[in-house]
Design a protein around this motif. Structure first.
Motif, PDB file in Angstrom:
ATOM      1  N   LEU A  25      80.070  59.981 -17.978  1.00  0.00           N
ATOM      2  CA  LEU A  25      79.862  61.348 -17.644  1.00  0.00           C
ATOM      3  C   LEU A  25      79.121  61.706 -16.241  1.00  0.00           C
ATOM      4  CD1 LEU A  25      79.588  62.796 -21.167  1.00  0.00           C
ATOM      5  CD2 LEU A  25      81.185  63.070 -19.764  1.00  0.00           C
ATOM      6  N   ILE A  26      78.108  60.700 -16.141  1.00  0.00           N
ATOM      7  CA  ILE A  26      77.155  60.857 -14.987  1.00  0.00           C
ATOM      8  C   ILE A  26      77.906  60.205 -13.776  1.00  0.00           C
ATOM      9  CG2 ILE A  26      74.632  60.630 -13.965  1.00  0.00           C
ATOM     10  CD1 ILE A  26      73.879  60.260 -16.818  1.00  0.00           C
ATOM     11  N   GLY A  27      78.933  59.113 -14.046  1.00  0.00           N
ATOM     12  CA  GLY A  27      79.565  58.550 -13.174  1.00  0.00           C
ATOM     13  C   GLY A  27      80.171  59.318 -11.839  1.00  0.00           C
ATOM     14  N   PRO A  28      80.710  60.428 -11.939  1.00  0.00           N
ATOM     15  CA  PRO A  28      81.249  60.995 -10.852  1.00  0.00           C
ATOM     16  C   PRO A  28      80.320  61.538  -9.916  1.00  0.00           C
ATOM     17  CG  PRO A  28      82.466  62.149 -12.764  1.00  0.00           C
ATOM     18  CD  PRO A  28      81.220  61.294 -13.161  1.00  0.00           C
ATOM     19  N   LEU A  29      79.027  61.717 -10.219  1.00  0.00           N
ATOM     20  CA  LEU A  29      77.896  62.132  -9.216  1.00  0.00           C
ATOM     21  C   LEU A  29      77.382  60.724  -8.661  1.00  0.00           C
ATOM     22  CD1 LEU A  29      76.147  64.141  -7.939  1.00  0.00           C
ATOM     23  CD2 LEU A  29      74.621  64.121  -9.877  1.00  0.00           C
ATOM     24  N   VAL A  30      77.327  59.503  -9.370  1.00  0.00           N
ATOM     25  CA  VAL A  30      76.548  58.514  -9.120  1.00  0.00           C
ATOM     26  C   VAL A  30      77.549  57.583  -8.160  1.00  0.00           C
ATOM     27  CG1 VAL A  30      75.578  56.285  -9.478  1.00  0.00           C
ATOM     28  CG2 VAL A  30      74.990  58.437 -10.779  1.00  0.00           C
ATOM     29  N   ALA A  31      78.895  57.866  -8.431  1.00  0.00           N
ATOM     30  CA  ALA A  31      79.923  57.073  -7.669  1.00  0.00           C
ATOM     31  C   ALA A  31      79.810  55.672  -7.598  1.00  0.00           C
ATOM     32  CB  ALA A  31      80.319  57.768  -6.325  1.00  0.00           C
ATOM     33  N   PRO A  32      79.486  54.986  -8.621  1.00  0.00           N
ATOM     34  CA  PRO A  32      79.390  53.437  -8.619  1.00  0.00           C
ATOM     35  C   PRO A  32      80.411  52.679  -8.063  1.00  0.00           C
ATOM     36  CG  PRO A  32      78.775  54.411 -10.706  1.00  0.00           C
ATOM     37  CD  PRO A  32      79.242  55.377 -10.035  1.00  0.00           C
ATOM     38  N   ILE A  41      76.566  68.180  -1.735  1.00  0.00           N
ATOM     39  CA  ILE A  41      76.552  67.000  -3.041  1.00  0.00           C
ATOM     40  C   ILE A  41      75.847  65.784  -2.298  1.00  0.00           C
ATOM     41  CG2 ILE A  41      78.376  65.548  -3.945  1.00  0.00           C
ATOM     42  CD1 ILE A  41      79.995  67.863  -4.305  1.00  0.00           C
ATOM     43  N   GLN A  42      76.165  65.435  -0.850  1.00  0.00           N
ATOM     44  CA  GLN A  42      75.733  64.218  -0.293  1.00  0.00           C
ATOM     45  C   GLN A  42      74.032  64.435  -0.270  1.00  0.00           C
ATOM     46  OE1 GLN A  42      77.134  63.668   3.713  1.00  0.00           O
ATOM     47  NE2 GLN A  42      79.170  64.346   3.190  1.00  0.00           N
ATOM     48  N   ALA A  43      73.399  65.518  -0.399  1.00  0.00           N
ATOM     49  CA  ALA A  43      72.038  65.601  -0.286  1.00  0.00           C
ATOM     50  C   ALA A  43      71.529  65.422  -1.771  1.00  0.00           C
ATOM     51  CB  ALA A  43      71.722  67.072   0.232  1.00  0.00           C
ATOM     52  N   LEU A  44      72.245  65.847  -2.789  1.00  0.00           N
ATOM     53  CA  LEU A  44      71.637  65.427  -4.156  1.00  0.00           C
ATOM     54  C   LEU A  44      72.115  64.203  -4.332  1.00  0.00           C
ATOM     55  CD1 LEU A  44      70.533  66.614  -6.790  1.00  0.00           C
ATOM     56  CD2 LEU A  44      72.922  67.078  -7.511  1.00  0.00           C
ATOM     57  N   ARG A  45      72.905  63.509  -3.845  1.00  0.00           N
ATOM     58  CA  ARG A  45      73.112  62.214  -4.205  1.00  0.00           C
ATOM     59  C   ARG A  45      72.091  61.327  -3.620  1.00  0.00           C
ATOM     60  NH1 ARG A  45      77.050  59.398  -2.765  1.00  0.00           N
ATOM     61  NH2 ARG A  45      77.136  57.947  -4.644  1.00  0.00           N
ATOM     62  N   ALA A  46      71.533  61.568  -2.334  1.00  0.00           N
ATOM     63  CA  ALA A  46      70.528  60.672  -1.697  1.00  0.00           C
ATOM     64  C   ALA A  46      69.160  61.153  -2.117  1.00  0.00           C
ATOM     65  CB  ALA A  46      70.444  61.606  -0.262  1.00  0.00           C
ATOM     66  N   ALA A  47      69.112  62.296  -2.848  1.00  0.00           N
ATOM     67  CA  ALA A  47      67.576  62.680  -3.609  1.00  0.00           C
ATOM     68  C   ALA A  47      67.513  61.999  -4.773  1.00  0.00           C
ATOM     69  CB  ALA A  47      67.764  64.247  -3.667  1.00  0.00           C
ATOM     70  N   LEU A  48      68.857  61.842  -5.725  1.00  0.00           N
ATOM     71  CA  LEU A  48      68.766  61.193  -6.835  1.00  0.00           C
ATOM     72  C   LEU A  48      68.993  59.718  -6.873  1.00  0.00           C
ATOM     73  CD1 LEU A  48      71.107  63.601  -9.105  1.00  0.00           C
ATOM     74  CD2 LEU A  48      68.604  63.414  -8.988  1.00  0.00           C
ATOM     75  N   SER A  49      69.160  59.092  -5.718  1.00  0.00           N
ATOM     76  CA  SER A  49      69.569  57.594  -5.800  1.00  0.00           C
ATOM     77  C   SER A  49      68.330  56.647  -5.845  1.00  0.00           C
ATOM     78  CB  SER A  49      70.031  57.456  -4.479  1.00  0.00           C
ATOM     79  OG  SER A  49      69.311  57.528  -3.151  1.00  0.00           O
ATOM     80  N   THR A  50      67.033  57.517  -5.777  1.00  0.00           N
ATOM     81  CA  THR A  50      65.683  56.718  -6.093  1.00  0.00           C
ATOM     82  C   THR A  50      65.382  56.648  -7.314  1.00  0.00           C
ATOM     83  OG1 THR A  50      64.360  58.659  -5.240  1.00  0.00           O
ATOM     84  CG2 THR A  50      65.159  57.056  -3.511  1.00  0.00           C
ATOM     85  N   ARG A  51      66.019  57.549  -8.232  1.00  0.00           N
ATOM     86  CA  ARG A  51      65.701  57.644  -9.494  1.00  0.00           C
ATOM     87  C   ARG A  51      66.083  56.587 -10.328  1.00  0.00           C
ATOM     88  NH1 ARG A  51      65.322  63.687 -11.769  1.00  0.00           N
ATOM     89  NH2 ARG A  51      64.480  62.305 -13.458  1.00  0.00           N
ATOM     90  N   PRO A  52      65.194  56.135 -11.323  1.00  0.00           N
ATOM     91  CA  PRO A  52      65.559  54.845 -12.255  1.00  0.00           C
ATOM     92  C   PRO A  52      66.897  55.326 -13.141  1.00  0.00           C
ATOM     93  CG  PRO A  52      63.230  55.316 -12.640  1.00  0.00           C
ATOM     94  CD  PRO A  52      63.738  56.568 -11.823  1.00  0.00           C
ATOM     95  N   GLY A  53      67.298  56.700 -13.379  1.00  0.00           N
ATOM     96  CA  GLY A  53      68.418  57.121 -14.040  1.00  0.00           C
ATOM     97  C   GLY A  53      69.583  56.586 -13.003  1.00  0.00           C
TER      98      GLY A  53
END
Length: 230
Positions: free
Chosen positions: A177-184, A202-214
């Protein structure tokens, strides 16, 4: 190690659990307590398998099972719709962007019709997901709640499973369910990493979240627990 998850322990699902289990790590789930209890006794509820074929099944502790189902339901309620709603809300701001992203994996002949399909397709998205500004804002806030809950349940450890020491339906639900945002890498959404139609928010949020453990946790589940797509 490759892990297979089979949903349903009926006349099709349970034989698949046994067959796959001989080759790789396999997890079976069922919401019907009577079927689970029958398997715990070593009896196939559908009588497709002999009792001795179930002897090697490892029965999951019921407390662990209930916890996994509880977390599956939570992520299903909060992560699924919120992430889709927020991403769709940003995509439809630019006419045609949502349609191009959705058709990216389809044949070129169909992608060429995106300009024709866009108005109806994006109108449908707006109605189904109520893509107004208030709804998009609520969805964005829920995305943060989802990552907070994921990190809380895993103690911010990307290698840790949500329940116990093995992949469960809770992990499968959360990661997908989180996959579409993370795009592994290796996922159906991996192309979103480089898709030019993906809007800046979307690109900005992906960049901001990319450093999180989740974020690292989702990538780990696709990398370590899912067979890559051919």
């Amino acid at each position: 190690m490759t892990t297979v998850a089979v949903i349903g322990l009926g006349y099709v699902g349970l034989p698949l659990v046994v067959a796959f289990g001989k080759q790789m790590r396999t997890i079976g789930f069922d919401i019907a307590e009577s079927k689970v209890e029958s398997c715990q006794r070593g009896v196939d509820p559908s009588r497709e398998l002999a009792d001795e074929e179930l002897e090697e099944l490892h029965v999951v502790d019921r407390g662990v099972e209930h916890r996994a189902l509880e977390l599956e339901a939570w992520f299903g309620k909060h992560a699924g719709r919120a992430i889709r709603q927020w991403m769709y809300g940003e995509l439809v701001r630019k006419r045609g962007a949502a349609t191009k992203v959705f058709l990216e994996r389809y044949p070129a002949s169909l992608r060429g019709l995106s300009w024709l399909l866009a108005p109806l397709f994006e109108l449908g998205l707006r109605k189904q997901y109520r893509l107004d500004e208030a709804g998009i804002a609520r969805a964005r806030a829920t995305v943060d709640e989802v990552f907070d809950r994921l990190e809380q349940e895993t103690a911010s450890d990307p290698s840790r499973y949500l329940v116990g020491d093995a992949l469960s339906i809770a992990d499968i639900a959360a990661a997908s369910l989180i996959g579409p945002l993370v795009a592994p890498l290796g996922s159906p959404w991996a192309s979103l990493r480089t898709e030019p139609e993906v809007p800046a928010p979307i690109q900005a949020l992906r960049a901001a979240l990319s450093t999180r453990p989740g974020w690292a946790w989702v990538e780990a589940r696709y990398r370590d627990d899912r067979r890559p797509r051919a």
